[in-house]
Design a protein around this motif. Structure first.
Motif, PDB file in Angstrom:
ATOM      1  N   THR A   6       0.836  -1.195   0.000  1.00 46.55           N
ATOM      2  CA  THR A   6       0.000   0.000   0.000  1.00 46.55           C
ATOM      3  C   THR A   6       0.869   1.242   0.000  1.00 46.55           C
ATOM      4  OG1 THR A   6      -1.603  -1.232   1.333  1.00 46.55           O
ATOM      5  CG2 THR A   6      -1.938   1.146   1.151  1.00 46.55           C
ATOM      6  N   VAL A   7       0.398   2.274  -0.683  1.00 46.00           N
ATOM      7  CA  VAL A   7       1.085   3.565  -0.713  1.00 46.00           C
ATOM      8  C   VAL A   7       0.353   4.530   0.219  1.00 46.00           C
ATOM      9  CG1 VAL A   7       1.752   5.538  -2.133  1.00 46.00           C
ATOM     10  CG2 VAL A   7       1.927   3.221  -3.064  1.00 46.00           C
ATOM     11  N   TYR A   8       1.086   5.086   1.192  1.00 44.97           N
ATOM     12  CA  TYR A   8       0.518   6.024   2.161  1.00 44.97           C
ATOM     13  C   TYR A   8       1.082   7.420   1.910  1.00 44.97           C
ATOM     14  CZ  TYR A   8      -0.903   1.879   4.778  1.00 44.97           C
ATOM     15  OH  TYR A   8      -1.471   0.690   5.151  1.00 44.97           O
ATOM     16  N   GLN A   9       0.266   8.422   2.208  1.00 50.27           N
ATOM     17  CA  GLN A   9       0.716   9.802   2.097  1.00 50.27           C
ATOM     18  C   GLN A   9       0.467  10.519   3.418  1.00 50.27           C
ATOM     19  OE1 GLN A   9      -0.351  12.101  -1.435  1.00 50.27           O
ATOM     20  NE2 GLN A   9      -1.114  10.225  -2.405  1.00 50.27           N
ATOM     21  N   LEU A  10       1.499  11.150   3.937  1.00 50.30           N
ATOM     22  CA  LEU A  10       1.380  11.983   5.129  1.00 50.30           C
ATOM     23  C   LEU A  10       1.900  13.374   4.778  1.00 50.30           C
ATOM     24  CD1 LEU A  10       2.833   9.485   7.773  1.00 50.30           C
ATOM     25  CD2 LEU A  10       0.426   9.887   7.256  1.00 50.30           C
ATOM     26  N   LYS A  11       1.293  14.395   5.346  1.00 48.68           N
ATOM     27  CA  LYS A  11       1.703  15.752   5.003  1.00 48.68           C
ATOM     28  C   LYS A  11       1.924  16.603   6.242  1.00 48.68           C
ATOM     29  CE  LYS A  11       0.421  19.808   2.284  1.00 48.68           C
ATOM     30  NZ  LYS A  11      -0.611  20.451   1.432  1.00 48.68           N
ATOM     31  N   GLN A  12       3.141  17.099   6.352  1.00 48.33           N
ATOM     32  CA  GLN A  12       3.548  18.120   7.328  1.00 48.33           C
ATOM     33  C   GLN A  12       3.481  17.691   8.786  1.00 48.33           C
ATOM     34  OE1 GLN A  12       4.792  20.528   5.637  1.00 48.33           O
ATOM     35  NE2 GLN A  12       5.547  21.811   7.284  1.00 48.33           N
ATOM     36  N   GLU A  13       2.516  16.892   9.153  1.00 52.24           N
ATOM     37  CA  GLU A  13       2.408  16.426  10.532  1.00 52.24           C
ATOM     38  C   GLU A  13       2.385  14.910  10.561  1.00 52.24           C
ATOM     39  OE1 GLU A  13      -1.045  18.063  12.307  1.00 52.24           O
ATOM     40  OE2 GLU A  13      -0.269  20.111  12.411  1.00 52.24           O
ATOM     41  N   ILE A  14       2.907  14.350  11.638  1.00 54.75           N
ATOM     42  CA  ILE A  14       2.870  12.902  11.807  1.00 54.75           C
ATOM     43  C   ILE A  14       2.277  12.605  13.169  1.00 54.75           C
ATOM     44  CG2 ILE A  14       4.263  10.820  12.101  1.00 54.75           C
ATOM     45  CD1 ILE A  14       6.158  11.838  10.091  1.00 54.75           C
ATOM     46  N   HIS A  15       1.248  11.806  13.171  1.00 57.03           N
ATOM     47  CA  HIS A  15       0.631  11.397  14.419  1.00 57.03           C
ATOM     48  C   HIS A  15       1.097   9.993  14.777  1.00 57.03           C
ATOM     49  CE1 HIS A  15      -1.903  14.919  14.297  1.00 57.03           C
ATOM     50  NE2 HIS A  15      -2.237  14.622  13.047  1.00 57.03           N
ATOM     51  N   LYS A  16       1.250   9.759  16.034  1.00 52.07           N
ATOM     52  CA  LYS A  16       1.749   8.472  16.509  1.00 52.07           C
ATOM     53  C   LYS A  16       0.913   7.314  15.973  1.00 52.07           C
ATOM     54  CE  LYS A  16       2.819   6.034  20.831  1.00 52.07           C
ATOM     55  NZ  LYS A  16       1.879   4.922  20.612  1.00 52.07           N
TER      56      LYS A  16
END
Length: 298
Positions: A6-16
């Motif tokens: 799977t391809v995931y995208q996260l932007k600017q913030e990362i939550h635990k």
């Protein structure tokens, strides 16, 4: 690519919880983290969370955008430090110049329209890599190829997709763009994926390969993939990945010895304490079972 990837995208913030999810589903994943540098409020927690993925099966790409020059030198200095921190905790980093993006705007472009265009620029390598590893064809580029490619050489990653029915002009004019590195041909290794529609002949396929080899003659060819685009006509879609390209700015002294061992120690400590908790739980359960057995004997 197998459906389990799977391809995931996260932007600017990362939550635990995002990282916990990727670690819990410990399988072949690709995670893109998009980050615009220069914000002083971005703290060490982001890099600490990303570092947790280093022992997992997830490939982590940092997509880093440097701020505009008009935002000031201090903001750019902060961004340069953040770039090198991100580079140290990710498997690979793709960088963008905001000023280069600005050059492509037409006069009178609204802020809203500009932001939409900038989003498209930043998402283009995500789409390109996703398509590359998902597309089955004559010669596939899979998850393991991508993993080996980015881990073989240090340095940043250059990703570019070009399309056309003929490539009469020099290839460098089609690949060059002001918002990406101009040093792409001086990288260490190259990986190419070529899509072709049903009417493309072998001469066109040969010509694009010759042009690629001429432009990137200094680099080692890691792999060339190819696949059929099941559409009529004569059109080629070429995705290029170059690794080991030069960093855009000199590394500040303050980031050369970032104590990553702190993140490593914290990860190991969490794993040890989790094991201890599990051991305690099993110990309690064993004692409970023994008690039940004794009660039954009585």
């Amino acid at each position: 690519m197998e459906e389990s990837v799977t391809v995931y995208q996260l932007k600017q913030e990362i939550h635990k919880q995002d990282i916990d999810y990727l670690l819990t589903h410990n399988r072949e994943n690709i995670c893109f983290f998009r980050f615009v540098g220069g914000n002083t409020s971005q703290n060490d927690e982001i890099f600490k969370q990303l570092y947790r993925l280093r022992d997992s099966k997830t490939i982590v790409f940092g997509i880093f955008r440097f701020p505009f020059r008009f935002e000031g030198k201090q903001r750019m200095d902060i961004a340069i430090q953040q770039y090198y921190k991100l580079k140290k905790v990710c498997d690979s980093v793709i960088y963008f110049y905001s000023d280069g993006m600005m050059e492509l705007l037409e006069e009178g472009t609204s802020i809203r329209e500009a932001n939409i265009l900038f989003e498209e620029f930043e998402k283009s390598p995500i789409q390109a890599i996703g398509e590359m590893v998902r597309q089955t064809g004559d010669i596939n580029i899979d998850f393991q190829d991508l993993q080996s490619f980015i881990k073989k050489k240090d340095g940043a990653l250059f990703v570019r997709t070009i399309e056309g029915d003929s490539f009469d002009e020099p290839l460098k004019y089609l690949i060059s763009t002001p918002y990406l590195s101009q040093e792409y041909a001086d990288g260490k290794q190259l990986m190419v994926n070529i899509g072709y529609t049903t009417d493309v002949d072998m001469n066109a396929f040969r010509q694009i390969n010759l042009r690629i080899n001429d432009l990137f003659h200094k680099m080692e060819i890691f792999k060339v993939g190819s696949y059929l685009i099941n559409q009529p006509g004569k059109s080629l879609k070429v995705t290029l990945l170059a690794n080991g390209i030069s960093d855009p700015f000199q590394e500040p002294e303050g980031t050369k010895n970032i104590p990553l061992y702190r993140y490593w120690f914290m990860n190991k400590w969490k794993k040890v304490t989790q094991k201890d908790k599990q051991s305690d739980w099993f110990s309690v359960m064993n004692k409970t079972v023994e008690t039940i057995k004794k009660d039954r004997l009585l």
